[in-house]
Structure formats: structure tokens, C-alpha cells
Scaffold this active site. Structure first.
Site, PDB file in Angstrom:
ATOM      1  CE  LYS A 152      20.361  57.933  -5.611  1.00 19.93           C
ATOM      2  NZ  LYS A 152      21.328  58.836  -5.010  1.00 19.93           N
ATOM      3  CG  PHE A 162      23.709  64.824  -3.260  1.00 16.39           C
ATOM      4  CD1 PHE A 162      22.878  65.899  -2.994  1.00 16.39           C
ATOM      5  CD2 PHE A 162      23.169  63.549  -3.206  1.00 16.39           C
ATOM      6  CE1 PHE A 162      21.525  65.711  -2.707  1.00 16.39           C
ATOM      7  CE2 PHE A 162      21.815  63.347  -2.920  1.00 16.39           C
ATOM      8  CZ  PHE A 162      21.002  64.430  -2.672  1.00 16.39           C
ATOM      9  CG  ASP A 219      27.487  58.391  -0.238  1.00 12.70           C
ATOM     10  OD1 ASP A 219      26.942  57.422  -0.816  1.00 12.70           O
ATOM     11  OD2 ASP A 219      26.878  59.447   0.024  1.00 12.70           O
TER      12      ASP A 219
HETATM   13  C1  LIG Z   1      21.199  59.656  -3.810  1.00 13.02           C
HETATM   14  C2  LIG Z   1      22.377  59.798  -2.933  1.00 13.02           C
HETATM   15  C3  LIG Z   1      22.233  59.921  -1.543  1.00 13.02           C
HETATM   16  C4  LIG Z   1      20.888  60.052  -0.871  1.00 13.02           C
HETATM   17  O1  LIG Z   1      20.064  58.975  -1.105  1.00 13.02           O
HETATM   18  P1  LIG Z   1      18.472  59.099  -0.815  1.00 13.02           P
HETATM   19  O2  LIG Z   1      17.973  57.708  -0.974  1.00 13.02           O
HETATM   20  O3  LIG Z   1      17.939  60.029  -1.875  1.00 13.02           O
HETATM   21  O4  LIG Z   1      18.312  59.658   0.546  1.00 13.02           O
HETATM   22  C5  LIG Z   1      23.380  59.976  -0.787  1.00 13.02           C
HETATM   23  N1  LIG Z   1      24.600  59.912  -1.340  1.00 13.02           N
HETATM   24  C6  LIG Z   1      24.778  59.789  -2.668  1.00 13.02           C
HETATM   25  C7  LIG Z   1      26.164  59.696  -3.228  1.00 13.02           C
HETATM   26  C8  LIG Z   1      23.673  59.746  -3.518  1.00 13.02           C
HETATM   27  O5  LIG Z   1      23.839  59.673  -4.832  1.00 13.02           O
END
Ligand SMILES: *Cc1c(COP(=O)(O)O)cnc(C)c1O
Length: 401
Positions: A255, A141, A226
Site C-alpha cells: 500500500k 485480511f 502484516d
Molecule cells: C490490503 C491488504 C492486503 C492485500 O493487499 P493488495 O495490494 O490488495 O493485494 C494484505 N494485507 C493487509 C493487512 C491489507 O490491508
């Protein structure tokens, strides 16, 4: 509108149904607790998917935001402002890197990482134009843009949103041999979550991240971590990569970087890599704005002492000690995670993830299901041990142990 039912009906009436929230309407929040419009209190064991690592209404973060609100909030990048240099320098230092490129949301930061890797591939590595390949893992994700869903393996995220962006190869998460087999001379990057959050808090096998690091270094490929959900204290370290002694070529952050106050994301890397950009090639109106920088600077200050990471490690050990018996007693098929972060695969005899989440809601605990059978537990890192224990007692109750 005063009753939760009225709020819920009104929200259904005029919003796109791209979410299926639990039926709770929050009015206020403090620390690890939220209060709904009817005055009922709930323990937040989700923390905005790690966006609220420092808790709701964190005094230091609110003070930083308030002070900045009175000064200047937005300049656009057409002009300099006086919080920008500090933010970049201090974030780079926290990451042990050299350069920062700020954006707002996680998906934008991932898009930035992809553009950076491709440009680095053409300009530095010498890949032929248009051939750059980025390797990703299944069940990933990384966000919701059209390019990012192009390499999702989740039909819900991907179906009906084509045509898809080419240039990605997908391999099984945790399988180093499979990764090695697809890396070729056109490969510019491997993009991974060090722990897969949305997939259900999947921790890769020991040695995997270190193996990816060795492979990418040997093949002149960028390792992009990520850490949007796994980073900034969640796992008991600043970065989840640290558990394997791994330093990637690029961190993607989001985040918690905005402290639950404003959206702040960034990619952080070396001069060789992020130095590829020239003016006009990439940007964002709101990226690196004064308010975002002021809040993120306070986030960085909180993390710099390592105290909160230590706390997440200790409370996390406690969390996992308390959750392990769920498997022995047949209430869960598996419990995974690291630090204050757990995925619990609920045994079907106890209901599915949604039902369990709704039963927890009725008992005053907020969690969220993912992929049917899994519930995710990720309280703010500032949660007290007593509150955590209270929440875990409710988890045991609804799972009948
Ligand atoms: C939440 C998340 C995203 C996307 O972040 P948004 O601020 O919702 O666009 C990307 N990568 C990971 C691992 C995430 O948990």
C-alpha cells in the site's frame, strides 16, 4: 460521457461486479481532496485503504516518478538497474532489518512471506518436508489469492473458491492462550496484522503483540507482521508493532510503500530468514522495477525524519478525542483505532455502514463501510487539522449528534 450517471452506468455494463463502489466518479485529486467528473469536491477520509498516506498528487513523489519515467522504467530482474541497491538498503534500514524482497501487490508480499517461512522451516528449523504449519488469526485480511483466502474466516472471501491450501491453523485474534495451544514443533510462523484493518480496525488487547513475540521467540517460530495497512505512519509510528515495543522477524509491506503512485510491496527480514532463497525459486517480472524503486525511495525519505509519524500521532489523538463522544451519545456502539485510523461501529438506530457512507458522500466526505455496521476513517496523513475537523463535523451531522 460527462455526467456521473453515464459513467456509473458504463462502468456497470462491462466490469465484473467484484466491488460495490460508492456512486462517485473521481476525475482529479490533490492532497486530501478529490474532485468528481461534475466538479464536486470530496474530502478523502479513506486514502485508498492507506495506500495514499502521503496524499494525492504528492509533489515529492510525483517529481521522483517523473524523473524516473524519463530514465528507465522496467528492466525485469534479468538485469540490474541503478535504483535497486539503494531501495533495498534504505528500506532495510527503515525497518531495522537486513534483506528486502520486493514484489508489487500486498497479496504477493504475503505469498512471499508464506513461501519464505515454509522454506525457512524446512531448511533452517528442520521441520519435516510437507508439514510446515502457519498460525493466523480469525477475521484476518491478508489478500485475495487462493492460498490466502484458504485461511480467511470471511465467507464472502472464501466460499466457492476451494479446494483450499492446507497448512494453516486459525486462532481467535487477541487470545494468547489459544495461540500458545496450537504452536507445535511443525509451526514455522505466526502471521498477524498488528491491528486488523478490514475487520474494522481491531486493536488487540495490550500485551498481546509482546506476548506473541515472546512466545514465537521461545518456540523458534517466525513472527510475521502484516503491516501493509497499519505500517508506514498510519498509527503515528512507522510500524504499528512499535506501540508494544515489538520487532517481528519479518515485516510485510505494501500500500503506502508505493506512495499512491505505483504498486510496490516487499517483505523485509533478516539474512537468516530471507537468505533461504536461491535464484529461480521466487520472483516477479515487475517486482523492484526502477519506477517502483524511485517512488518507494522517496516514500522512505519522507518517513525517515519521523515528522509525518508525529503528525499522524497528534492528529490521531485529536481524531479519537472527537470520535469518543459518539459512543456516549448513542450514535456509535464502539470506536477503535490508533493514530489517524478509526473504526466506528454505527449504532443501528442511525443506519448501517453503507447508508452512513452514502450520506457522507452526499455531504462531500468519502469513507467506506466494512462488515455491515462499521465505517473506517483513515484520511491521508497530510490532511490539515481544519479539513479533518470539517470532515468530523459532517460525520456528526449524518449520525445525528
Ligand atoms: C490490503 C491488504 C492486503 C492485500 O493487499 P493488495 O495490494 O490488495 O493485494 C494484505 N494485507 C493487509 C493487512 C491489507 O490491508
Amino acid at each position: 460521457m460527462t455526467s456521473p450517471e453515464e459513467f456509473l452506468a458504463a462502468a456497470e455494463a462491462h466490469s465484473a461486479h467484484n466491488y460495490h463502489p460508492l456512486p462517485v466518479v473521481v476525475a482529479t485529486a490533490e492532497g486530501a481532496w478529490m474532485t468528481d467528473v461534475a466538479g464536486r469536491r470530496y474530502l478523502d477520509m479513506l486514502a485508498g485503504y492507506s495506500a495514499l498516506n502521503f496524499g494525492h498528487g504528492n509533489r515529492r513523489l510525483l517529481d521522483a516518478a517523473r524523473a524516473q519515467l524519463e530514465r528507465v522504467t522496467l528492466t525485469s530482474r534479468a538485469f540490474h538497474h541503478d535504483r535497486f541497491a539503494d531501495f533495498c538498503a534504505q528500506l532495510a534500514e527503515l525497518c531495522g532489518m537486513e534483506l528486502v524482497l520486493p514484489m508489487n501487490t500486498g497479496a504477493e508480499a504475503v505469498e512471499t512471506a508464506i513461501k519464505t517461512a515454509r522454506k525457512w522451516g524446512y531448511r533452517v528449523k528442520g521441520v519435516r518436508d510437507g508439514r510446515a504449519k502457519i498460525v493466523v488469526a480469525d477475521n484476518n485480511f491478508h489478500g485475495r489469492t487462493t492460498t490466502i483466502v484458504s485461511f480467511s474466516t470471511d465467507p464472502e472471501a472464501r466460499d466457492d473458491f476451494g479446494p483450499y491450501t492446507p497448512g494453516f491453523a486459525i486462532v481467535p485474534y487477541g487470545d494468547l492462550a489459544a495461540l500458545e495451544a496450537v504452536v507445535d514443533d511443525d509451526t514455522v510462523a505466526v502471521l498477524l496484522e498488528p491491528i486488523q484493518g478490514e475487520a474494522g480496525v481491531l486493536v488487540p488487547p495490550p500485551g498481546y503483540l509482546a506476548g506473541v513475540r515472546a512466545l514465537t521467540r521461545a518456540r523458534n517460530v517466525l513472527f510475521i507482521a502484516d503491516e501493509i495497512q497499519s505500517g508506514l505512519g498510519r498509527t503515528g509510528r512507522t510500524f504499528a508493532c512499535e506501540h508494544e515495543g515489538v520487532v517481528p522477524d519479518m515485516y510485510v509491506l505494501g500500500k503506502a510503500l508505493g506512495g499512491g503512485v505505483v504498486p510496490v510491496s516487499a517483505v523485509v527480514s533478516s539474512r537468516e530468514v530471507l537468505g533461504v532463497f536461491r535464484p529461480g525459486e521466487h520472483g516477479s517480472t515487475f517486482g523492484g522495477n526502477p519506477l517502483a524503486c524511485a517512488v518507494a525511495l522517496e516514500v522512505i525519505a519522507i518517513l525517515r525524519t519521523g515528522e509525518l509519524q508525529q503528525r499522524a500521532a497528534e492528529l490521531g489523538d485529536h481524531l479519537h478525542r472527537e470520535l469518543a463522544p459518539l459512543v456516549e451519545r448513542g450514535a456509535a456502539d464502539a470506536v477503535r483505532g490508533r493514530g489517524l485510523w478509526a473504526g466506528v461501529d454505527v449504532n443501528p438506530s442511525r443506519g448501517d455502514g453503507r447508508t452512513v457512507s452514502e450520506r457522507l458522500l452526499a455531504r462531500g466526505v468519502l469513507v467506506k463501510d466494512t462488515h455491515g455496521a462499521t465505517i473506517r476513517i483513515a484520511p491521508p496523513l497530510v490532511i490539515s487539522r481544519e479539513d479533518l475537523d470539517w470532515g468530523l463535523e459532517r460525520v456528526r451531522e449524518v449520525l445525528g449528534v
